[in-house]
Write a protein that holds these residues in place. Sequence first.
Motif, PDB file in Angstrom:
ATOM      1  N   PRO A 169      31.592  35.317  44.694  1.00 28.07           N
ATOM      2  CA  PRO A 169      31.385  34.415  45.844  1.00 28.07           C
ATOM      3  C   PRO A 169      31.206  32.949  45.434  1.00 28.07           C
ATOM      4  N   THR A 170      32.242  32.427  44.759  1.00 27.70           N
ATOM      5  CA  THR A 170      32.230  31.017  44.351  1.00 27.70           C
ATOM      6  C   THR A 170      33.575  30.400  44.721  1.00 27.70           C
ATOM      7  N   MET A 171      33.719  29.099  44.489  1.00 30.59           N
ATOM      8  CA  MET A 171      34.982  28.435  44.767  1.00 30.59           C
ATOM      9  C   MET A 171      36.105  29.027  43.910  1.00 30.59           C
ATOM     10  N   ALA A 172      35.796  29.294  42.645  1.00 35.42           N
ATOM     11  CA  ALA A 172      36.799  29.901  41.754  1.00 35.42           C
ATOM     12  C   ALA A 172      37.232  31.265  42.290  1.00 35.42           C
ATOM     13  N   GLY A 173      36.244  32.030  42.783  1.00 37.61           N
ATOM     14  CA  GLY A 173      36.575  33.324  43.362  1.00 37.61           C
ATOM     15  C   GLY A 173      37.453  33.191  44.589  1.00 37.61           C
ATOM     16  N   GLY A 174      37.163  32.188  45.413  1.00 35.29           N
ATOM     17  CA  GLY A 174      37.971  31.952  46.608  1.00 35.29           C
ATOM     18  C   GLY A 174      39.397  31.582  46.270  1.00 35.29           C
ATOM     19  N   LEU A 175      39.572  30.771  45.212  1.00 41.92           N
ATOM     20  CA  LEU A 175      40.921  30.380  44.791  1.00 41.92           C
ATOM     21  C   LEU A 175      41.707  31.588  44.281  1.00 41.92           C
ATOM     22  N   CYS A 176      41.055  32.404  43.477  1.00 45.41           N
ATOM     23  CA  CYS A 176      41.718  33.605  42.961  1.00 45.41           C
ATOM     24  C   CYS A 176      42.062  34.573  44.098  1.00 45.41           C
ATOM     25  N   PHE A 177      41.139  34.694  45.034  1.00 42.60           N
ATOM     26  CA  PHE A 177      41.360  35.582  46.175  1.00 42.60           C
ATOM     27  C   PHE A 177      42.575  35.114  46.982  1.00 42.60           C
ATOM     28  N   GLY A 178      42.681  33.794  47.198  1.00 43.96           N
ATOM     29  CA  GLY A 178      43.817  33.248  47.940  1.00 43.96           C
ATOM     30  C   GLY A 178      45.126  33.465  47.214  1.00 43.96           C
ATOM     31  N   ALA A 179      45.119  33.267  45.892  1.00 46.61           N
ATOM     32  CA  ALA A 179      46.344  33.470  45.110  1.00 46.61           C
ATOM     33  C   ALA A 179      46.797  34.925  45.192  1.00 46.61           C
ATOM     34  N   GLY A 180      45.845  35.853  45.106  1.00 40.25           N
ATOM     35  CA  GLY A 180      46.180  37.270  45.208  1.00 40.25           C
ATOM     36  C   GLY A 180      46.756  37.629  46.568  1.00 40.25           C
ATOM     37  N   LEU A 181      46.175  37.048  47.630  1.00 42.74           N
ATOM     38  CA  LEU A 181      46.698  37.298  48.978  1.00 42.74           C
ATOM     39  C   LEU A 181      48.114  36.752  49.118  1.00 42.74           C
ATOM     40  N   GLY A 182      48.352  35.565  48.539  1.00 41.48           N
ATOM     41  CA  GLY A 182      49.687  34.965  48.619  1.00 41.48           C
ATOM     42  C   GLY A 182      50.740  35.834  47.962  1.00 41.48           C
ATOM     43  N   ILE A 183      50.430  36.357  46.769  1.00 46.50           N
ATOM     44  CA  ILE A 183      51.358  37.244  46.064  1.00 46.50           C
ATOM     45  C   ILE A 183      51.624  38.500  46.894  1.00 46.50           C
ATOM     46  N   THR A 184      50.556  39.029  47.505  1.00 43.53           N
ATOM     47  CA  THR A 184      50.685  40.245  48.320  1.00 43.53           C
ATOM     48  C   THR A 184      51.574  40.016  49.538  1.00 43.53           C
ATOM     49  N   LEU A 185      51.339  38.919  50.250  1.00 44.16           N
ATOM     50  CA  LEU A 185      52.142  38.625  51.443  1.00 44.16           C
ATOM     51  C   LEU A 185      53.602  38.370  51.076  1.00 44.16           C
ATOM     52  N   PHE A 186      53.824  37.702  49.957  1.00 50.98           N
ATOM     53  CA  PHE A 186      55.201  37.477  49.502  1.00 50.98           C
ATOM     54  C   PHE A 186      55.874  38.811  49.206  1.00 50.98           C
ATOM     55  N   GLY A 187      55.151  39.709  48.527  1.00 46.07           N
ATOM     56  CA  GLY A 187      55.736  41.007  48.181  1.00 46.07           C
ATOM     57  C   GLY A 187      56.143  41.810  49.398  1.00 46.07           C
ATOM     58  N   ILE A 188      55.301  41.800  50.426  1.00 50.33           N
ATOM     59  CA  ILE A 188      55.631  42.535  51.652  1.00 50.33           C
ATOM     60  C   ILE A 188      56.845  41.901  52.336  1.00 50.33           C
TER      61      ILE A 188
END
Length: 283
Positions: free
Chosen positions: A181-200
């Motif tokens: 639950p930090t800014m770094a965690g939020g950035l990583c979480f967003g990057a992971g979501l982006g990769i996931t949405l692109f894959g779908i």
Amino acid sequence: MISNAKLSSTTVVQDAVTVVEDVVDRLPDDFRLQQNVVKAVEAVEEIVAPKQLAEKRLKRKQEKAREQTVYKVSAIAASAAVIALAVGAVHYRFVWHMKQGHEFPTSEALATFCLTIGGIVGMEMWARWAHKTLWHDFIPGWKLHKSHHEPRTGPFEDNDVFAIVNAVPAMGLCLYGLLTPTMAGGLCFGAGLGITLFGISYMFVHDGLVHRRFPVGPIAEVPYLKRVAIAHQLHHSEKYNGVPWGLFLGPQELEAVGGKAELDRLCDKQCRAECMQFAKIQE
């Protein structure tokens, strides 16, 4: 005598048909070329063996329907599961802060959103580079990817393993972001979501719309995605040395190498064919 001659000629033609079909199986994945050769073969078979041709067409149709059903169920199930997990993870991650007595992390949520968009765009750039460098020019990668440039037998192909390879970092980034639950965690979480949405998105446009591994419904009627599909078919024809290597920005890649006129011509041709088909249905 006439009967024997007819039987002999029929046998010769059928042998020729078998040879031509074998040639079709070995052709590069140029859809228009394959379709024209297949039509020529069926025209000959219509004359010499109409019953066998009808049975073959029915069998081919049934096999294709089964393959599409298997892949469609797999694609929808996987997408639904991933989306449900993503929605749950987003909710849990940000509500988690508030349960601990903190205010809603607006700046962190904005950073997550920006990295999600960045992840989607970045994956298009990565796919463009990896497609050429790792999947075509790199021999171990080509051994898997070449199954995508050959006639497919069954609902899956060796090339599908790359979807799993791309899913691993996405899952890792999302998991780290969820538990941090930090800014770094939020950035990583967003990057992971982006990769996931692109894959779908890639699966539905590339596998569904372009290669017709399963029906995609209204997606097939989006004008720009039709252009993307035709651009990707030009990649398989290798008319521009494999360009475009990317998918969603494929039309722009073609324009950069002087392929815009050809892409426009093919798009217009498809549009006219669809209009003629629609008019025929209305009659």
